[in-house]
Structure formats: structure tokens, C-alpha cells
Design a protein around this motif. Sequence first.
Motif, PDB file in Angstrom:
ATOM      1  N   THR A 121       0.822  -1.206   0.000  1.00 32.09           N
ATOM      2  CA  THR A 121       0.000   0.000   0.000  1.00 32.09           C
ATOM      3  C   THR A 121       0.864   1.267   0.000  1.00 32.09           C
ATOM      4  OG1 THR A 121      -0.236  -0.180   2.414  1.00 32.09           O
ATOM      5  CG2 THR A 121      -2.006  -1.081   1.064  1.00 32.09           C
ATOM      6  N   LYS A 122       2.052   1.202   0.600  1.00 29.95           N
ATOM      7  CA  LYS A 122       2.971   2.350   0.548  1.00 29.95           C
ATOM      8  C   LYS A 122       3.410   2.619  -0.884  1.00 29.95           C
ATOM      9  CE  LYS A 122       4.898   2.323   5.240  1.00 29.95           C
ATOM     10  NZ  LYS A 122       6.084   2.040   6.081  1.00 29.95           N
ATOM     11  N   ARG A 123       3.591   1.562  -1.657  1.00 31.27           N
ATOM     12  CA  ARG A 123       3.956   1.731  -3.070  1.00 31.27           C
ATOM     13  C   ARG A 123       2.839   2.427  -3.844  1.00 31.27           C
ATOM     14  NH1 ARG A 123       6.126  -4.424  -3.809  1.00 31.27           N
ATOM     15  NH2 ARG A 123       8.198  -4.158  -2.884  1.00 31.27           N
ATOM     16  N   VAL A 124       1.610   2.055  -3.536  1.00 30.07           N
ATOM     17  CA  VAL A 124       0.468   2.689  -4.193  1.00 30.07           C
ATOM     18  C   VAL A 124       0.400   4.168  -3.827  1.00 30.07           C
ATOM     19  CG1 VAL A 124      -2.057   2.758  -4.320  1.00 30.07           C
ATOM     20  CG2 VAL A 124      -0.866   0.556  -4.332  1.00 30.07           C
ATOM     21  N   LEU A 125       0.549   4.464  -2.537  1.00 29.81           N
ATOM     22  CA  LEU A 125       0.455   5.861  -2.093  1.00 29.81           C
ATOM     23  C   LEU A 125       1.567   6.722  -2.672  1.00 29.81           C
ATOM     24  CD1 LEU A 125      -0.524   5.250   1.642  1.00 29.81           C
ATOM     25  CD2 LEU A 125      -2.010   5.972  -0.238  1.00 29.81           C
ATOM     26  N   LYS A 126       2.668   6.091  -3.029  1.00 34.67           N
ATOM     27  CA  LYS A 126       3.798   6.828  -3.610  1.00 34.67           C
ATOM     28  C   LYS A 126       3.387   7.474  -4.930  1.00 34.67           C
ATOM     29  CE  LYS A 126       8.730   6.316  -4.604  1.00 34.67           C
ATOM     30  NZ  LYS A 126       9.880   5.381  -4.669  1.00 34.67           N
ATOM     31  N   ARG A 175      -5.958  -7.384  -5.850  1.00 39.16           N
ATOM     32  CA  ARG A 175      -5.151  -7.747  -4.680  1.00 39.16           C
ATOM     33  C   ARG A 175      -4.963  -6.544  -3.755  1.00 39.16           C
ATOM     34  NH1 ARG A 175       1.205  -7.858  -5.138  1.00 39.16           N
ATOM     35  NH2 ARG A 175       0.662  -5.652  -4.995  1.00 39.16           N
ATOM     36  N   ASN A 176      -4.646  -5.381  -4.333  1.00 37.71           N
ATOM     37  CA  ASN A 176      -4.373  -4.197  -3.522  1.00 37.71           C
ATOM     38  C   ASN A 176      -5.604  -3.719  -2.755  1.00 37.71           C
ATOM     39  OD1 ASN A 176      -1.709  -4.184  -4.257  1.00 37.71           O
ATOM     40  ND2 ASN A 176      -1.887  -2.525  -5.751  1.00 37.71           N
ATOM     41  N   ALA A 177      -6.787  -3.930  -3.323  1.00 31.99           N
ATOM     42  CA  ALA A 177      -8.006  -3.568  -2.602  1.00 31.99           C
ATOM     43  C   ALA A 177      -8.090  -4.334  -1.280  1.00 31.99           C
ATOM     44  CB  ALA A 177      -9.234  -3.860  -3.463  1.00 31.99           C
ATOM     45  N   ILE A 236      -6.745  -4.738   4.798  1.00 36.12           N
ATOM     46  CA  ILE A 236      -5.938  -5.312   5.885  1.00 36.12           C
ATOM     47  C   ILE A 236      -5.259  -4.209   6.683  1.00 36.12           C
ATOM     48  CG2 ILE A 236      -3.841  -6.640   6.372  1.00 36.12           C
ATOM     49  CD1 ILE A 236      -4.645  -8.506   4.069  1.00 36.12           C
ATOM     50  N   VAL A 237      -4.667  -3.240   5.983  1.00 34.39           N
ATOM     51  CA  VAL A 237      -3.983  -2.131   6.661  1.00 34.39           C
ATOM     52  C   VAL A 237      -4.993  -1.281   7.436  1.00 34.39           C
ATOM     53  CG1 VAL A 237      -2.673   0.000   6.294  1.00 34.39           C
ATOM     54  CG2 VAL A 237      -2.054  -2.064   5.033  1.00 34.39           C
TER      55      VAL A 237
END
Length: 499
Positions: free
Chosen positions: A16-21, A124-126, A131-132
Amino acid sequence: MSVKSVFAIPFAKIATKRVLKWAKKPHKTQDKVFKKLISSAKNTAFGKDHDFKNITNYDDFKKRVKVTDYEGLRSYVDRIVAGESDVLWKGKPLYFAKTSGTTSGAKYIPITKESMPTHIKAARNALLFYIVDKKDASFVNGKMIFLQGSPILEDKNGVKLGRLSGIVAHYVPQYLLKNRLPSWETNCIEDWDTKVNAIVEETINEDMSVISGIPSWVQMYFEKLIEKTGKSVSQLFPNFNFFIYGGVNFEPYKNKFESLIGKKIDYIELYPASEGFIAYQDSQTEKGMLLQLDSGIFYEFIPATEFFNENPNRISLKDVQIGINYVIILNTNAGLWGYNIGDTIEFTSTKPYRIKVTGRIKHFISAFGEHVIGKEVEKALNDAILGTNINVSEFTVAPQVNPESGLPYHEWFIEFENEPKDLSILATKIDASMQSQNVYYLDLIEGKVLRPLIIRKVKKGGFHEYMKSIGKFGGQNKIPQLSDNRKIADVLENFLIKE
């Protein structure tokens, strides 16, 4: 706690950090996607026909590539289907996602080796964001069910052909295969009634933790479970705590779902399409779904009020505004260019860019100049039943232009699970919400051009019978919430409760 759930939380945080980047650099991200798309496709037939080699910016692109739909690209798609390479995208596609069109007949939407992974990663990221958000991955220990089309694929000149959900079934990660239901054999059943009954038998004694599908079809699955056992869904599946859905506004179904489940649960909304995975819900507290800016799609937007103009205002992400109804246009690494998928959206946030689906540009009512859209009828119904015990299974709206007597009106066909004691009170509440949302509708009511709406009660199971009667029962087929003609309404007359 299993090893799988222990490792899921740190993995989710990293992903999720990669997505937020990229979400924090939206315009730079989209600019990068745009340049890569143009560079990759410049030597294709479409790229040569539209002078991609001389496109250096978005304005250049708009001059060369017009907004279109499947029919506009059909001559190119037909060449790909015939076996030609390097037509809309380099090489040949991995798959054709087969969808049913209204005017086009069957559509063959290309999915390429570049675009296929984005479908899987977004889904998958959803789950990882959930989870986070919840700091809990225990659901990975339970069984998961995805109500979808058959995974059996045909061959079309060396390219695999099937429904998107059936194609995606081939990409379930190895670590989830043991948890996934239904079985391959059951998933391959084409007849929807037979399939749902088989799914009930396979899942009834399992520890279901995740259930996903189009709400109307999952509702049918829930009803069959309850009919067979006499228990609520939460009694059968105590560890079932969230539902994944896409394709429709869930609000009109929510009361009914929670009565079937027997408790309140969380929801994750997805916006997948054969043309690309566009957005997913990344938060349980923020409104809207995170627009996928790093998934090989360059987005354009046209205000819905201008869409049918000769030269509508066509903008990129940096010029959008919150609260405006836009037609969403895609340019993708599957070779779709200036492509109108027919959906309208609104932005709920620009930091990050989140959207909600508001309807279909072809699904509206303007028989009298009222310009009513899907979002308005969905909100009106939800406003009217909020705080009541009224449950709606399905509904659609059509204009009645030539009534036997009196003024014309909007006709609401509603299938109730729990119906109101007084139908006229519900109709008055819905109409009041419509008038407050749509000034054109208000003017027509006040000007005595229209009278307030009328509700027709559809018998239980009536919408399913309707879908069977037109050969679109099950799978990914959905009933439009509104239409500008009587095509659906006239057939639904056969499935009404006679007062």
C-alpha cells in the motif's frame, strides 16, 4: 493465527505504501503513463494511422485521436480477431474478453500481456488496503467465494476468449487456491440456477470469510442458503465480515443484504471493466474509490452535460473538479484509444483522486427534458427507505409518455423484500428527493408537464424472470436502473403484482 495471516499484514503495508507513492504524484504519474502508451504504440497500425510519432503532448493527441466507442474501433478489432498483429497494440493480445453489446452484438475487448497484470494487482491491492485499514488479516484463513462466469475459454485464431471474470479465475494466486470456492467444476456450470444451487451445496458447511460478486446475484445465493437451512448468513458463516462488489450502486441493496446476513459488515467496492481495472475502495472511512493512475491507463474526462455537443470539453486529470458528472474516457495498454466505456463518474476527492460511479451515459431519462441520471434515482430511493424496514431487491425506472389518462409520469418498477405499508407515502418521499436533486424535474412537476412518479410492484423473483425471458440471467448481467424508453418497462408489465 496462521503463518499466512501473520505475514499478510507487513506485506500489505509495503504494497500500500507503493500505491500511495504514485497517488501522491498523480499528474506526474499520468504524464509518464501517457508518454509510455504513445511510445509503445507508435508503430502499430493505429499509431501510424494517427501519427503517434509526432505526438509530444496531450493537445497533440486530442487533435489526432477522436473520442470513440467499440463501433469506432471495430475495424481495427476485427483485424486482431482475424489474427493480425500490431494493430491497436504491439503484438497480439493474450485474451479477448467477450462482452455483450446492445448495438454491436458481441464485443471482443483485447487484454494484453501488459494490461492483464493490472487487473490482478488492483484486486489484490483492494484487499491489502482493507488489511492495513482494519489491522486484521484473519480473513485469509477462511474460505473465499467469488461468484463469476465460467473459466472455460475458447480459442479465437490463437487468442483465448472468455468472460473477464472467467479469465481472471486463471490467475488466482497459489496461496489462495486452497481457500477458494466454488470448485473448478462448479464454476464451469453455465446455467445460473444450477450453478448457484451447486455453490450452496459446496459452501453451506464451510467457514466463509470473503464473498464477492454482483449484489443481485449474491443476494440470490444468500436467499437459497437461508431457504435451505433456516439460518441467517452470519449464523452459517460467523467469520464473514466483509463483502466485495462492483458494477452497481450498492446502497439500494444494503438494507436487504444486512437483513439476510443478520449483522452489519464492511464493504469493498471495485470498479473493474473488461477495458481495464479503473478504481477500488482504499478506505473504510473515506468516500469513493482510488483511481488507478499507474495501471497503464491514461484517463480523459468530458462533462456529461456536454458529451453530446459537437465539440465537448475534453480534459485530463489535472483539470477535473469535485462534484461534476463526467463521462470517463480510456487510453490503455491493451490498445483502446479515446475509448468511451459508457460510464459516468464524479470525483469525491483530488488528494488523492477518488471517484464514484454515477451511472451510464446511455442510461438516463430525458423524455421531457428532465435529464435524470442513475445517481439521482439511486439516491432518491435510498433517501426514501433510510431508517425504515423497507427492503428493495431490484428496481428500474422508465418514462410513461402516453398514459391512459392524466399527465405523463415516471414509472418506478420495484421488487420489494419488505414492502411499505403505504406505497403512496414511499412514492411521495422518492418524488420529493427527485425534485430536490433535479431542477429540470422540479420545473416539469410544478409546470404541470409531469405528475409525480408512480410505483409498480414487481412480484418476488420477477426481475430474475425478466432476465431469463431476455436470455441474460446470471453472470455479470445487470438491469439498468433507468432508461429513456419503454423497452424494459413493457416486458416488466408481465411480472407485476396485480392490484
